[in-house]
Design a protein around this motif. Structure first.
Motif, short mmCIF file in Angstrom:
data_model
loop_
_atom_site.label_atom_id
_atom_site.label_comp_id
_atom_site.label_asym_id
_atom_site.label_seq_id
_atom_site.Cartn_x
_atom_site.Cartn_y
_atom_site.Cartn_z
N LEU A 187 0.82 -1.21 0.00
CA LEU A 187 0.00 0.00 0.00
C LEU A 187 0.85 1.26 0.00
O LEU A 187 0.48 2.27 -0.60
N ALA A 188 2.01 1.18 0.64
CA ALA A 188 2.89 2.35 0.73
C ALA A 188 3.43 2.77 -0.63
O ALA A 188 3.89 3.92 -0.79
N MET A 189 3.36 1.88 -1.63
CA MET A 189 3.89 2.21 -2.95
C MET A 189 2.87 2.97 -3.81
O MET A 189 3.23 3.59 -4.81
N ILE A 190 1.58 2.92 -3.45
CA ILE A 190 0.54 3.51 -4.29
C ILE A 190 0.41 5.00 -4.00
O ILE A 190 0.28 5.41 -2.85
N ARG A 191 0.41 5.81 -5.09
CA ARG A 191 0.35 7.26 -4.96
C ARG A 191 -1.00 7.85 -5.38
O ARG A 191 -1.34 8.97 -5.03
N GLY A 192 -1.76 7.09 -6.18
CA GLY A 192 -3.03 7.61 -6.65
C GLY A 192 -3.74 6.61 -7.53
O GLY A 192 -3.26 5.49 -7.73
N PHE A 193 -4.89 6.99 -8.06
CA PHE A 193 -5.66 6.08 -8.91
C PHE A 193 -6.22 6.86 -10.10
O PHE A 193 -6.28 8.10 -10.11
#
Length: 485
Positions: A187-193
């Motif tokens: 989860l820490a790698m995700i910046r947006g969608f």
């Protein structure tokens, strides 16, 4: 060191490949030196890279969008399914053997080093590396040893944008559900969608977009409307092949179970006077076809048995009796001969099977796999043809004396005495405008299409589409220098 960002999807076929191609063209137009990368791909529709070796066709399109030469580092691990449970493994463009799916799952983490080597080399010669994931990171049963999604993102230290496909429905659950099943490190790698493939008034999804942002805490980089011209770009996945009933000249293509290198169909589909009909299993080949095109196959003997099981052999014989034309390319060429021999099992199980007998040639599966870009001359009109070869085996026989192509002074292909049945190992021939025009003229259709120019125009339109509907400045600000774990 180049900045990088990874585009992952909530599932397969959510449009990641096209998005990366569009982003590559958009950022290239902004003056950045962009390079595409996909650590692991699974596709039988491969391209021959300019440094030799095979990569997924999506990465070849993305390289074109970035105005870069294709290189095997852009897709270091390529899986080419041969059966329901096994695939050929391509590492750095070269065949490394065949492996059952269960064994690959156990050993795939060993290939992470090969993927990181390629990634590092690409980063040394770029401003921005756009990375495409595969499938979905939410398949947590595949997380151990993963090299395609979060496994690679964490190992390479690259941020991730998660893309959902609203067209298939349930996009809120797709994105929120993905967050729910990932562990904290991922989860820490995700910046947006981002939301892809919206049809209609985009503002109608404002509330849904805000619900996702509130539940996940991730910013939305945009809701991307359906891009109508996407089907005109070279397709990688068989799921993207569809019939295009446009013109009076009907080209019929049986959808083989292990169809490979079906980019031969893309230029024909773009022709206004040509209808390309893909015939799925369980349906007869139409009786009004002008040309039946037998495509390439990753498992020629297996697909020949599949072809017969559908009754397509009977349909094809009737088509020829009616005066119809047949063209076999690569595996389809091998099927048209009198026999296919595979003494060492290089194409599957060892054996010798009768072919369709429409060409007086025989094929032996043996020797080194041939993977190369080719320039050829078509007979009798002497049109220049650019294409590529990806095949195992050698085909010989009396009908080869009627070869209709010439490569480096040697004859290539075969034809029946009346010229209505032809075959060749050369893929990609229809992308050459002069040859395609001559070929279609002989079948009664006119062609004035500049195919390659059309692809370039669509890539530019796609880039402009993403500039309008995504916050590319925000996306670029999220790209980071890799931080190796």
């Amino acid at each position: 060191m180049a900045r990088s960002i990874m585009i992952q999807g909530t599932g397969s076929n959510v449009g990641k490949s096209v998005l990366v191609a569009g982003l590559a063209r958009a950022f290239t137009r902004r003056g950045l030196k962009v390079v595409p990368f996909k650590p692991q791909n699974m596709s039988n529709n491969a391209a021959v890279a300019e440094n030799g070796g095979e990569i997924g066709r999506a990465q070849a399109l993305q390289a074109r969008a970035a105005k870069r030469k294709t290189h095997t580092d852009m897709n270091p691990i390529l899986l080419k399914p041969e059966t329901d449970t096994g695939a050929q493994i391509i590492v750095h463009g070269q065949r490394a053997g065949t492996m059952r799916a269960a064994d690959y799952r156990k050993d795939k983490s060993k290939l992470l080093g090969a993927a990181l080597e390629s990634f590092d080399r690409l980063c040394a010669d770029a401003d921005l590396v756009l990375i495409e994931g595969a499938g979905s990171p939410a398949e947590t049963n595949l997380r151990k040893g993963d090299i395609a999604n979060m496994g690679f993102a964490c190992a390479a230290g690259v941020p991730v944008i998660l893309v959902g496909d609203i067209h298939r429905g349930g996009v809120i659950a797709q994105i929120v559900g993905t967050q729910a099943v990932l562990d904290s490190d991922d989860l820490a790698m995700i910046r947006g969608f981002s939301i892809n493939r919206f049809k209609g008034d985009v503002s109608l999804f404002d509330e849904g977009r805000d619900v996702i942002a509130a539940r996940t805490g991730w910013p939305c980089l945009g809701v991307v409307p359906w891009f109508d011209q996407a089907w005109r770009l070279p397709a990688e996945d068989m799921m993207d092949i569809r019939s295009h009933p446009v013109g009076a000249l009907k080209v019929v293509v049986p959808q083989l179970e292990r169809m490979a290198n079906f980019d031969d169909l893309d230029p024909l589909s773009a022709e206004p006077e040509v209808s390309v009909e893909i015939v799925p299993a369980g349906r007869a080949l139409p009786g009004d076809a002008d040309l039946v095109l037998l495509p390439g196959s990753k498992s020629t003997i297996g697909d020949l048995a599949f072809f017969r099981a559908q009754g397509w052999d009977v349909d094809l014989y009737a088509h020829v009796r009616r005066g119809g034309h047949v063209l076999g390319l690569c595996g389809g060429y091998q099927m048209l001969g009198k026999s296919i021999s595979d003494p060492d099992g290089v194409d599957g199980r060892p054996g010798n099977v009768p072919g369709l007998g429409m060409l007086d040639v025989t094929t032996t599966m043996s020797g080194q796999k041939k993977v190369s870009l080719r320039n050829a001359i078509a007979m009798p009109g002497k049109e220049s043809v650019s294409g590529y070869e990806i095949h195992m085996g050698r085909t010989e026989g009396p009908d080869c004396t009627r070869a209709w192509l010439e490569i480096d002074g040697r004859p290539e292909g075969a034809a029946s005495p009346n010229g209505r049945v032809r075959g060749s190992y050369l893929h990609g021939i229809f992308a050459s405008d002069a040859f395609r025009s001559s070929f279609l003229k002989n079948l009664g259709a006119k062609s004035d299409l500049a195919y390659e120019d059309g692809v370039e125009n669509i890539l530019d339109e796609l880039a402009e589409h993403l500039e309008r509907h995504m916050d590319l400045d925000l996306l670029l600000s999220m790209a980071e220098n890799p931080k190796r774990a």
